[in-house]
Design a protein around this motif. Structure first.
Motif, short mmCIF file in Angstrom:
data_model
loop_
_atom_site.label_atom_id
_atom_site.label_comp_id
_atom_site.label_asym_id
_atom_site.label_seq_id
_atom_site.Cartn_x
_atom_site.Cartn_y
_atom_site.Cartn_z
N VAL A 259 58.22 -11.96 16.72
CA VAL A 259 59.25 -11.13 17.34
C VAL A 259 58.69 -10.48 18.60
O VAL A 259 57.49 -10.23 18.70
CB VAL A 259 59.76 -10.03 16.38
N SER A 260 59.58 -10.23 19.55
CA SER A 260 59.24 -9.40 20.70
C SER A 260 59.75 -8.00 20.40
O SER A 260 60.86 -7.83 19.89
CB SER A 260 59.90 -9.95 21.97
N ILE A 261 58.93 -7.00 20.69
CA ILE A 261 59.24 -5.62 20.27
C ILE A 261 59.19 -4.68 21.47
O ILE A 261 58.26 -4.73 22.28
CB ILE A 261 58.24 -5.13 19.20
N GLY A 262 60.19 -3.84 21.58
CA GLY A 262 60.19 -2.75 22.55
C GLY A 262 60.35 -1.42 21.82
O GLY A 262 61.22 -1.29 20.96
N VAL A 263 59.51 -0.44 22.14
CA VAL A 263 59.55 0.86 21.45
C VAL A 263 59.71 1.96 22.50
O VAL A 263 58.97 1.99 23.49
CB VAL A 263 58.27 1.11 20.64
N LEU A 277 68.79 3.53 24.45
CA LEU A 277 68.89 2.17 23.91
C LEU A 277 68.59 1.14 25.00
O LEU A 277 67.90 0.14 24.75
CB LEU A 277 70.27 1.93 23.31
N ASN A 278 69.12 1.36 26.19
CA ASN A 278 68.86 0.43 27.30
C ASN A 278 67.38 0.35 27.64
O ASN A 278 66.85 -0.72 27.94
CB ASN A 278 69.66 0.85 28.54
N GLU A 279 66.71 1.49 27.56
CA GLU A 279 65.27 1.52 27.85
C GLU A 279 64.50 0.71 26.80
O GLU A 279 63.55 -0.01 27.12
CB GLU A 279 64.78 2.97 27.86
N ALA A 280 64.92 0.81 25.54
CA ALA A 280 64.28 0.03 24.47
C ALA A 280 64.52 -1.46 24.68
O ALA A 280 63.63 -2.29 24.45
CB ALA A 280 64.82 0.47 23.11
#
Length: 718
Positions: A259-263, A277-280
């Motif tokens: 998976v690709s993950i953004g936090v 949410l957009n930033e994540a």
């Protein structure tokens, strides 16, 4: 008598309705339940006694307080009618939803003395409403909250974070890598099954208070509801990765998912929950782009090829555990003396059914799936241990080149892996050279640059690989490099394309001016060797010397004679050598060994050594003691001895003289390998040239002063 008549009337009315009736005599605390009221709960007429306990004790604990309050408001006169929905326990232990309606009968003073009403089963309606609610707020496939419910919860937590500075919340945004490939190869049913499995794994990885949602397609989000510090989030991310790495069986096909993950975490700068949410989302796509390769965007022409590709991925996940991955080594050869100075570690995959699979085929898959990180770590560990063995059996000057992937930088474990294996093997850090491409340097350049600086500080060398393909001179200035490898495309094209030969010449000249060693890749002909020698390239690598070999076969190469004939000596070097062998006292020289200690010299050089050592025997002294001007060049000097570095000249070194002007000389140091690893140190008197240059500077300065005086006088002449 009147009460009995009322009961009879209610009983008759109950026969025409599905509702159960009740009649409560407040003063006597008696209550009547109709047979339908009792049957609705699964009881016969005689099984429920006429008291309130039979009613109220069956109401769901979560609903009892609300019902009691509504009943009180009606009896107090606040509500004209009693109307309430609650759950009531059935005989089988389940709860049924009911709608209770009632009205109080009051005396002349408005005081209630009796309440009558009905109770109807609304379970089917409630279940239908719940289905509609779930359809509106939950994903039908995975049963996870959908975007609507996620945004409702996000808005609430966002407001809480704004109002309470100590409260911390955040979002983890996830996207499955290569989900389209799975759909194309195994079909949409398999893809749906995968999404369900991923949903359950994510729920298992998070805390009870966190919310896992499916936004759309293969995109998932996790709403982090309060946390103490970043370490807590790291633990969640680690659990997610652990859950994801386990194999998944889809229609008999074993696959592995990454998976690709953004936090992101709440900060006061965010104006809305949507902005958070957009930033994540942006952070997730940044992570996906770091791992993306051409194979991700490649359109497979048919389903069979898609299945084959997926099978290959699955096999690669298990290849290391099954000892199918091997390390081969290709020699790096000095153009100066033709000996092997190093080896490059290269991966090979021996598939049990498909045979040897080209690195061009499986390395992109390893990059895309993230497997390149554990494979790369294994390569570093095994190759350095093999180098340690070669050092122990006599090849102590051999160095090892290892390619490093961008993913290995982003996992932040490259430095610890190197430190651990170097500490375990006691291999000198200078014997290791990490190769990176410019593509790696471009991705997260700040992270890569900082990591490379730390690695270089350990003593490990850094080389830029495939130089010339989209090269940026900015990298040569910023990166802590030791070597530069010319891409084989230029080497192979030097005969057909004159531009390639010109580019190679320019690259070598530029690299040497930056004190970088140059290695040419893909050398296959004697013509290429001759050309590269004329341009003073330091080393070569290619099939002319040797293809990549196993550790056993490469040892035979190391023990053999040089791969190439030594480079013919230049006339200048011949003169220096003659000076050494004939003791020609007109030439000032000294010969130093691999320790940089003087072994022989002639008296003419005594004039130029540091004044502290005048009139002393120089044999046994360290070169840096008698010529302190070259302090800092020790690594370069050792590379002359063992790694084919070419000679250097330190110009215009000064020594004092009685007339005050002093003496000036150029110090020239060349590798002299005829009698072992030695350096030849020679001096050239350039005092006259320095005097001339000084005289010229003085004359120019005087001329400038005269011009300025003339211009000044000319200005006031009018």
């Amino acid at each position: 008598m009147a009460l009995r008549e009322s009961e009879e009337r209610y009983a008759l009315a109950a026969e025409g309705t599905n509702d159960g009736l009740w009649d409560w005599e407040l003063k006597e605390h008696r209550i009547y339940f109709s047979p339908r009221w009792k049957a609705m709960l699964g009881y016969a007429d005689y099984e429920i006694k006429p008291n309130l306990t039979e009613w109220f004790e069956r109401i769901h604990p979560d609903d009892l307080q609300v019902f009691s309050q509504q009943l009180k408001h009606h009896l107090d006169g606040d509500y004209a009618l009693l109307q309430a929905e609650y759950r009531i326990r059935h005989r089988n232990g389940s709860y049924r939803w009911v709608l209770c309606r009632g009205i109080a009968i009051r005396n002349g003073k408005g005081k209630p003395y009796r309440v009558v009403g009905s109770q109807g089963d609304i379970t089917d309606r409630k279940q239908a409403e719940e289905r509609l609610r779930r359809d509106a707020l939950y994903d039908k496939l995975t049963n996870l909250p959908n975007r609507t419910l996620f945004m409702e919860r996000l808005e609430a937590l966002f407001k809480q974070a704004k109002n309470c500075q100590s409260y911390k919340m955040g979002i983890i945004f996830l996207d499955l890598n290569r989900f389209k490939l799975i759909n194309d190869s195994l079909g949409h049913q398999a893809g749906d099954k995968l999404l369900i499995i991923v949903a359950r794994r994510l729920e298992k990885a998070v805390r009870d208070q966190d919310l896992v949602a499916r936004l759309a397609g293969d995109e998932f989000t996790i709403l982090l509801d309060g946390f103490a510090d970043i370490d807590e989030i790291d633990q969640i991310s680690s659990r997610i990765k652990t859950e994801m790495v386990a194999p998944i069986d889809l229609s008999g096909q074993t696959i592995f998912v990454t998976v690709s993950i953004g936090v992101v975490f709440y900060k006061t700068d965010y104006e809305s929950a949507e902005a958070l949410l957009n930033e994540a989302d942006i952070a997730m796509y940044a992570d996906k782009n770091r791992h993306r390769r051409q194979s991700e965007t490649y359109k497979l022409p048919n389903r069979q090829q898609a299945i084959a590709r997926l099978q290959l991925e699955s096999d690669l996940w298990q290849a290391t555990d099954r000892n199918q991955i091997e390390i081969y080594y290709q020699p790096i050869v000095s153009l100066l003396n033709g000996t092997i100075t190093g080896v490059e570690a290269l991966l090979r995959w021996n598939h049990p059914q498909l045979g040897e699979i080209s690195p061009k085929e499986f390395i992109p898959i390893a990059e895309e799936t993230g497997l390149i990180v554990p494979i790369g770590d294994w390569l570093i560990d095994q190759a350095v241990k093999q180098l340690s063995h070669w050092h122990q059996i006599g090849h102590k000057n051999l160095r090892l080149a290892i390619n490093i992937s961008a993913n290995q930088f982003h996992q932040h474990n490259l430095l610890p892996i190197l430190q651990m294996v170097l500490a375990e093997t006691k291999v000198p850090p200078t014997a290791i050279e990490l190769e990176i491409t410019e593509t790696v340097a471009l991705k997260d350049s700040i992270l890569v640059l900082e990591t490379l600086k730390q690695i270089r500080a350990m003593g490990v060398r850094i080389a830029i690989d495939d130089f010339g393909l989209g090269s940026s001179l900015e990298h040569l200035k910023l990166l802590p490099l030791d070597s530069l490898k010319i891409d084989q495309a230029f080497v192979r094209g030097m005969i057909k394309e004159g531009y390639d030969a010109a580019i190679i010449t320019a690259i070598i000249s530029m690299a040497h001016s930056l004190n970088l060693k140059v290695i040419a890749e893909g050398v296959e002909t004697a013509f290429q060797v001759a050309f590269l020698r004329r341009q003073q390239c330091d080393e070569i690598q290619g099939y002319l010397c040797s293809p990549p070999l196993s550790a056993t076969d490469i040892l035979d190469k190391l023990n053999d004679a040089p791969c190439l004939a030594p480079e013919p000596l230049s006339e200048e070097l011949k003169i220096l050598i003659q000076a050494t062998t004939t003791k020609n006292r007109k030439m000032a020289y000294a010969l130093v060994d691999e320790r940089l200690v003087v072994t022989t010299y002639n008296s003419d050089i005594e004039r130029w050594v540091d004044s502290y050592h005048h009139n002393r025997n120089l044999v046994g002294l360290h070169l840096l003691d008698i010529f302190p001007e070259i302090i800092g060049l020790e690594d370069y000097l050792h590379e002359m001895l063992f790694a084919s570095r070419r000679g250097l000249t330190v110009p215009k070194i000064h020594r004092p003289s009685p007339d005050g002007f002093g003496y000036y000389f150029d110090l020239q140091i060349e590798p002299f390998l005829e009698t072992g690893p030695n350096l030849l140190v020679a001096t050239s008197d350039v005092t006259d040239q320095a005097r001339l240059e000084l005289d010229l500077r003085q004359e120019r300065n005087e001329l400038r002063l005269k011009i300025r005086e003339f211009e000044k006088d000319d200005k006031y002449a009018y």
